[in-house]
Design an enzyme around this catalytic site. Structure first.
Site, PDB file in Angstrom:
ATOM      1  N   SER A   1       1.667 -31.027  33.353  1.00 30.09           N
ATOM      2  CA  SER A   1       2.988 -30.388  33.370  1.00 30.09           C
ATOM      3  C   SER A   1       2.911 -29.063  34.120  1.00 30.09           C
ATOM      4  O   SER A   1       1.959 -28.809  34.860  1.00 30.09           O
ATOM      5  CB  SER A   1       3.489 -30.189  31.935  1.00 30.09           C
ATOM      6  OG  SER A   1       4.843 -29.808  31.958  1.00 30.09           O
ATOM      7  N   ASN A   2       3.894 -28.213  33.935  1.00 35.51           N
ATOM      8  CA  ASN A   2       3.907 -26.899  34.581  1.00 35.51           C
ATOM      9  C   ASN A   2       4.533 -25.888  33.629  1.00 35.51           C
ATOM     10  O   ASN A   2       4.880 -26.227  32.500  1.00 35.51           O
ATOM     11  CB  ASN A   2       4.658 -26.974  35.916  1.00 35.51           C
ATOM     12  CG  ASN A   2       6.072 -27.459  35.708  1.00 35.51           C
ATOM     13  OD1 ASN A   2       6.882 -26.801  35.072  1.00 35.51           O
ATOM     14  ND2 ASN A   2       6.382 -28.639  36.241  1.00 35.51           N
ATOM     15  N   ARG A   3       4.700 -24.652  34.094  1.00 34.10           N
ATOM     16  CA  ARG A   3       5.073 -23.573  33.169  1.00 34.10           C
ATOM     17  C   ARG A   3       6.579 -23.392  33.023  1.00 34.10           C
ATOM     18  O   ARG A   3       7.035 -22.415  32.426  1.00 34.10           O
ATOM     19  CB  ARG A   3       4.430 -22.272  33.660  1.00 34.10           C
ATOM     20  CG  ARG A   3       2.917 -22.267  33.492  1.00 34.10           C
ATOM     21  CD  ARG A   3       2.286 -21.071  34.166  1.00 34.10           C
ATOM     22  NE  ARG A   3       3.052 -19.864  33.965  1.00 34.10           N
ATOM     23  CZ  ARG A   3       3.276 -18.959  34.910  1.00 34.10           C
ATOM     24  NH1 ARG A   3       2.811 -19.139  36.124  1.00 34.10           N
ATOM     25  NH2 ARG A   3       3.978 -17.888  34.644  1.00 34.10           N
ATOM     26  N   SER A   4       7.377 -24.313  33.529  1.00 35.73           N
ATOM     27  CA  SER A   4       8.833 -24.119  33.408  1.00 35.73           C
ATOM     28  C   SER A   4       9.271 -24.171  31.942  1.00 35.73           C
ATOM     29  O   SER A   4       8.947 -25.101  31.212  1.00 35.73           O
ATOM     30  CB  SER A   4       9.569 -25.200  34.211  1.00 35.73           C
ATOM     31  OG  SER A   4      10.945 -25.147  33.911  1.00 35.73           O
TER      32      SER A   4
ATOM     33  N   ALA B   1      11.557 -28.089  37.307  1.00 33.98           N
ATOM     34  CA  ALA B   1      10.298 -28.125  38.053  1.00 33.98           C
ATOM     35  C   ALA B   1       9.712 -29.523  37.836  1.00 33.98           C
ATOM     36  O   ALA B   1       9.124 -29.811  36.789  1.00 33.98           O
ATOM     37  CB  ALA B   1       9.360 -27.043  37.541  1.00 33.98           C
TER      38      ALA B   1
END
Ligand code: PMT
Length: 414
Positions: A210-213, A278
């Site tokens: 995943s990512n930091r959104s 994102a």
């Protein structure tokens, strides 16, 4: 919130006697800050928790708490008749029972009997009380009569207890109240589909990429669009519940594939699409059916590209539809964003220099440059709500241009 020449909307802020009453101070302050005229009304029991002076100082007129001791002989009718909205925060079990029963023995319930304005109640109490059938039945009665309800939330309660029953966050209460007041209305009759948050691409049943959104920017866009009168569909990966608001539907997704499917359905009905999410660019080609065990050694995970949702939406664009992309960039952000704008075929590209202090992932603030085919608009460090409004201002301009209407706001020419 009011535009020049229009009177401020009037909100009666009712406070009943629960420990959450201290948070009503913040609700009062935020509403006034948003340009609302706030008339605070405290029940006699609320005065055990908070003082009238605080609300008189922060509100738009002196706080009232009695049917009989105020300057006006019949304060409840004046308050009720002039209100555009009544908000009760916190709404205790006792208050809900008296309101549902139509009792008018003190100023707040009498005001509610005397008003035709919409009403928002924000319950707060201990979990056992919240779950009691009489409380739930009273709320059902109020809902049937058209009363809106926000919260309660789960969390720390008084006396060290934890559970469902905490007053909704003041920011949420204010945001719902502003939506109920109707806002600017320049997106009235428009349907806006917004994606938010970072997608999660599973590796095995317990792990994902995943990512930091955080979804904050996408959710701020949804709130801003609601305030402008739009019907909003929020396609989000964010797990925490989104407060129910009129004209808002929420679709929960996890992966890029789920988001693609949900946005495709919405794109057939939407006047505006905003891809603030994102989306993962890659996902594991194979998802393990069992948890990958440490004892089996370090796994080799082969990745494959995800679909480009935005490009797909542009390819199936309805006539007149406005499509907005976001570009999370570092380095020469605007130049890179302009290339992405050209490549993706969107109407607006919001370039987010995520390396700027206070900007991008998880912050409450952002710094963006909005690109259109005709120009550029810089939005310096501001709250994500302000950024959302700046984006929607451009969207409203594009829609008006397509409708052949005058008054379209435009980005400044380069
Ligand atoms: O959620 P927050 O914590 O509030 O943070 C906000 C944000 C930084 C996530 C947001 O402001 C932002 O910049 N969102 C876009 C992030 C991104 O994925 O940018 P990108 O440059 O990789 O993608 C460009 C555009 O294509 C985006 O609109 C994206 O949604 C879309 N995209 C990307 C990949 C993909 N497979 N499909 C897509 O549709």
């Amino acid at each position: 919130m009011p535009t020049a020449g229009t009177p401020a909307p009037r909100v009666v802020l009712g406070v009943s006697g629960g420990i959450g009453a201290y948070k009503a101070v913040e609700v009062c302050r935020r509403l006034v800050e948003a340009g609302v005229h706030v008339a605070p009304v405290l029940t006699p029991d609320a005065l055990r928790f908070v003082g009238k002076t605080t609300f008189s100082a922060l509100g738009s007129e002196p706080a009232q708490s009695s049917l009989f001791e105020e300057a006006s002989p019949i304060p409840h009718t004046k308050l009720g008749q002039s209100a555009d909205l009544v908000v009760v925060a916190p709404a205790t079990a006792d208050f809900l029972a008296r309101y549902a029963a139509g009792m008018g023995g003190e100023l707040l319930t009498a005001t509610l009997l005397a008003t035709r304005a919409p009403v928002l109640v924000c319950p707060a109490m201990h979990t056992e009380m919240w779950e009691h059938p009489s409380v739930q039945e009273n709320l059902d009665t109020l809902r049937r009569r058209g009363v809106s309800v926000v919260g309660p939330e789960e969390g720390a309660l008084a006396a060290g207890d934890v559970g469902v029953g905490r007053l909704a966050d003041p920011a949420t209460i204010v945001s719902v109240a502003l939506v109920m007041l109707g806002g600017r209305g320049d997106l009235q009759g428009r349907r806006v589909a917004i994606s938010a948050g970072g997608t999660r691409e599973p590796i095995d049943p317990v792990r994902h990429l995943s990512n930091r959104s955080s979804g904050k920017q996408g959710h701020a866009l949804a709130t801003a669009a609601l305030r402008r009168g739009a019907e909003v569909v929020l396609v989000t990966t964010v797990g925490r519940p989104v407060a129910a608001q009129p004209r808002l539907s929420v679709v929960r997704v996890d992966t890029a594939a789920e988001m693609e499917a949900a946005m495709a359905v919405e794109s057939d009905k939407a006047d505006v699409i905003v891809m603030a999410a994102a989306v993962a660019d890659f996902r594991p080609r194979q998802v393990a059916t069992h948890k990958l065990a440490k004892d089996d050694g370090v796994p080799e995970i082969v990745l494959e590209p995800t679909p480009d949702i935005l490009c797909g939406l542009v390819a199936r664009r309805r006539p007149g539809q406005v499509i907005v992309g976001f570009a999370a960039e570092t380095g020469d952000a605007v130049e890179r964003g302009r290339r992405k704008f050209d490549r993706k075929g969107v109407d607006l590209m919001v370039v987010n220099d995520v390396s700027a202090p206070g900007a991008g992932f998880d912050h409450d603030t952002n710094v963006v440059t909005i690109l259109t085919s005709g120009g550029t608009r810089e939005v310096p460090l501001s709250s994500k709500e302000v950024v959302a409004d700046a984006v929607l201002e451009q969207v409203v301009g594009l829609l008006a241009g397509r409708d052949g209407r005058a008054g379209a706001p435009r980005a400044e020419e380069d």
